[in-house]
Design a protein around this motif. Structure first.
Motif, PDB file in Angstrom:
ATOM      1  N   ILE A  58       0.838  -1.203   0.000  1.00 21.15           N
ATOM      2  CA  ILE A  58       0.000   0.000   0.000  1.00 21.15           C
ATOM      3  C   ILE A  58       0.872   1.251   0.000  1.00 21.15           C
ATOM      4  O   ILE A  58       0.646   2.193  -0.771  1.00 21.15           O
ATOM      5  CB  ILE A  58      -0.938  -0.017   1.229  1.00 21.15           C
ATOM      6  CG1 ILE A  58      -1.942  -1.160   1.118  1.00 21.15           C
ATOM      7  CG2 ILE A  58      -1.669   1.316   1.366  1.00 21.15           C
ATOM      8  CD1 ILE A  58      -2.716  -1.413   2.391  1.00 21.15           C
ATOM      9  N   LEU A  59       1.905   1.261   0.867  1.00 21.66           N
ATOM     10  CA  LEU A  59       2.780   2.437   0.980  1.00 21.66           C
ATOM     11  C   LEU A  59       3.560   2.673  -0.306  1.00 21.66           C
ATOM     12  O   LEU A  59       3.556   3.785  -0.857  1.00 21.66           O
ATOM     13  CB  LEU A  59       3.744   2.236   2.152  1.00 21.66           C
ATOM     14  CG  LEU A  59       4.824   3.311   2.337  1.00 21.66           C
ATOM     15  CD1 LEU A  59       4.178   4.655   2.635  1.00 21.66           C
ATOM     16  CD2 LEU A  59       5.789   2.912   3.452  1.00 21.66           C
ATOM     17  N   GLY A 105       1.676   3.981  -3.409  1.00 23.92           N
ATOM     18  CA  GLY A 105       1.515   5.431  -3.410  1.00 23.92           C
ATOM     19  C   GLY A 105       2.770   6.150  -3.860  1.00 23.92           C
ATOM     20  O   GLY A 105       2.700   7.139  -4.603  1.00 23.92           O
ATOM     21  N   SER A 130      -2.875   4.809  -3.091  1.00 20.11           N
ATOM     22  CA  SER A 130      -2.779   4.102  -1.808  1.00 20.11           C
ATOM     23  C   SER A 130      -4.158   3.690  -1.313  1.00 20.11           C
ATOM     24  O   SER A 130      -4.337   2.586  -0.792  1.00 20.11           O
ATOM     25  CB  SER A 130      -2.096   4.998  -0.765  1.00 20.11           C
ATOM     26  OG  SER A 130      -0.755   5.265  -1.134  1.00 20.11           O
ATOM     27  N   TRP A 181      -5.365  -0.068  -0.820  1.00 22.25           N
ATOM     28  CA  TRP A 181      -5.811  -0.422   0.534  1.00 22.25           C
ATOM     29  C   TRP A 181      -7.176  -1.102   0.497  1.00 22.25           C
ATOM     30  O   TRP A 181      -7.398  -2.102   1.182  1.00 22.25           O
ATOM     31  CB  TRP A 181      -5.863   0.832   1.400  1.00 22.25           C
ATOM     32  CG  TRP A 181      -6.395   0.569   2.781  1.00 22.25           C
ATOM     33  CD1 TRP A 181      -5.725   0.033   3.842  1.00 22.25           C
ATOM     34  CD2 TRP A 181      -7.740   0.800   3.233  1.00 22.25           C
ATOM     35  NE1 TRP A 181      -6.554  -0.088   4.937  1.00 22.25           N
ATOM     36  CE2 TRP A 181      -7.800   0.378   4.593  1.00 22.25           C
ATOM     37  CE3 TRP A 181      -8.882   1.318   2.640  1.00 22.25           C
ATOM     38  CZ2 TRP A 181      -8.972   0.472   5.346  1.00 22.25           C
ATOM     39  CZ3 TRP A 181     -10.041   1.421   3.391  1.00 22.25           C
ATOM     40  CH2 TRP A 181     -10.077   0.993   4.723  1.00 22.25           C
TER      41      TRP A 181
END
Length: 427
Positions: free
Chosen positions: A133-134, A137, A182, A186
């Motif tokens: 997820i991080l 982004g 992100s 997510w």
């Protein structure tokens, strides 16, 4: 306010296909199951990107942008290179069709983003969800920087003056891309996590049911076998009168018959096919079941009363339905250890035959009602729970349902509802 509305709309456009995909991906028996393929992902991402392009947002007059790179990134990350390249080809064709200033420059920046996604998507798939997820982004943030870069180069090339809002506008544009990517990843990871947890739970429940069935079968079959073995050992002893040998022999055969009955019950539960189905009057079946169980009821000091309407016609397996009714009636009789009255009501309601079996016995709690029809659970000490399990399954296979209303100390009502034969032709 218009900018916020369009921005929120772009975010919703990116999230909605994700929800749609996970809603339909498990439906393998229909055409919607094809959405789980890379081509299905490419179609959804293409539609999402085009919708983003149709609804751009603007910070200042003259600058119109959208979040089309987010679905493109999602297609590479979760659909693979083929899926991503398909989305890329459609976007290039659509953008060139629109024309206008900066079309070719945008295609160049798109190509850079595509190379970036191809390089990093495989590595991102190997990461654990939180890091994926991080870094998703971050990748989209870096990719979005090529949009202001190509705009800057084009501005210098044409000799146009820089707008004072240029730098903060594109900084916010890149941050929005990072946040949108992100968020989308997510949402996908959360849905995948929930699906895995659900599948694990179902698997654990299947294993639990199997172990309970195995334990129940071993327990029930072991008792008559142990008794039979004991009688056979006694018959081998010398000096036993013939009368006792005959008694032991009869008792051993009874225990063998009991073991065979238990095996048949398990086989009936495991594979309750309807060999023959026919149209018949359930009223006659209920009267026959009541007559067969009347002597059993008298032994328990229970009186059976029936209130049956005419023409309770059903199309089903007569033998299996009679078996289910008998199990439920016997449960009702055994639920009244002090004796009492058992009432059977048969009615026709809304093209369904409804059969109510009402006792005035010990009753059940809500927890006990919830456990009815589950393996190795019985409301009686001697019961195995198989009879009620079979009854529930047979009624379900007849497109029917069983509802139970009970109160401790007052009694229980089993309500069985199955389609009448007149409605069978509509299914």
């Amino acid at each position: 306010m218009a900018f916020i509305n369009q921005l929120v709309y772009n975010l919703l456009i990116n999230i909605t296909p994700i929800m749609l995909y996970h809603l339909l991906r498990n439906d393998k028996e229909t055409i919607s199951g094809k959405l789980s393929s890379p081509y299905g992902i490419a179609i959804l991402c293409t539609i999402t990107a085009i919708l983003c392009m149709l609804c751009p947002f603007s910070f200042t007059p003259g600058y119109m942008y959208d979040l089309r790179f987010v679905p493109l990134f999602i297609s590479f990350l979760f659909g693979g290179i083929r899926s991503g390249l398909l989305v890329t080809a459609v976007l290039v064709a659509y953008r060139l069709l629109l024309g206008g200033a900066g079309a070719y420059a945008w295609v160049i920046s798109l190509g850079i983003n595509v190379m970036l996604y191809i390089v990093f998507s495989r590595g991102l798939r190997r990461l654990e969800p939180s890091r994926r997820i991080l870094y998703s982004g971050v990748v989209c943030f870096v990719g979005s920087l090529f949009v202001p870069l190509q705009a800057t180069i084009r501005t210098i090339w044409t000799g146009a003056a820089f707008d004072t809002y240029f730098v903060p506008y594109f900084c916010l544009f890149s941050i929005l891309h990072m946040a949108a990517a992100s968020t989308a990843v997510w949402v996908i990871e959360q849905i995948r996590k929930n699906v895995k947890q659900h599948e694990s739970q179902l698997q654990a429940e299947k294993i639990n049911v199997l172990s309970e069935l195995a334990a129940s079968f071993a327990h029930e079959i072991l008792n008559p076998l142990t008794v039979t073995s004991g009688f056979l050992q006694m018959m081998k002893q010398t000096g036993i009168p013939d009368e006792k040998k005959q008694l032991f022999n009869r008792l051993a055969l009874e225990e063998v018959d009991k073991a065979q009955s238990i095996v048949k019950d398990y086989l009936s539960f495991a594979k309750p096919q309807f060999e023959t189905q026919e149209t018949f009057d359930a009223k006659t079946l209920l009267e026959e079941a009541g007559a067969q169980l009347r002597s059993y009821a008298q032994l328990h000091h229970v009186a059976i009363e029936m209130f049956l309407e005419e023409k309770l016609t059903v199309f089903a397996s007569r033998e299996k339905l009679a078996q289910s009714i008998s199990h439920i009636v016997k449960n009702g009789i055994e639920a009244m250890p002090q004796g009492g009255k058992l009432i059977i009501v048969g009615t026709l309601q809304n093209q369904r035959v409804c059969i109510d079996v009402i006792d005035h016995g010990v009753g059940m709690t809500q927890e006990e009602i919830g456990r009815l029809g589950t393996p190795h659970y019985s409301t009686t000490q001697k019961g195995t729970g198989l009879g009620m399990m079979m009854a529930y399954r047979i009624i379900h296979l007849m497109r029917g349902k069983i509802e139970v209303i009970s109160e401790v100390g007052k009694g229980t009502c089993f309500s069985i509802s199955i389609p009448a034969s007149g409605s069978a032709s509509f299914h």
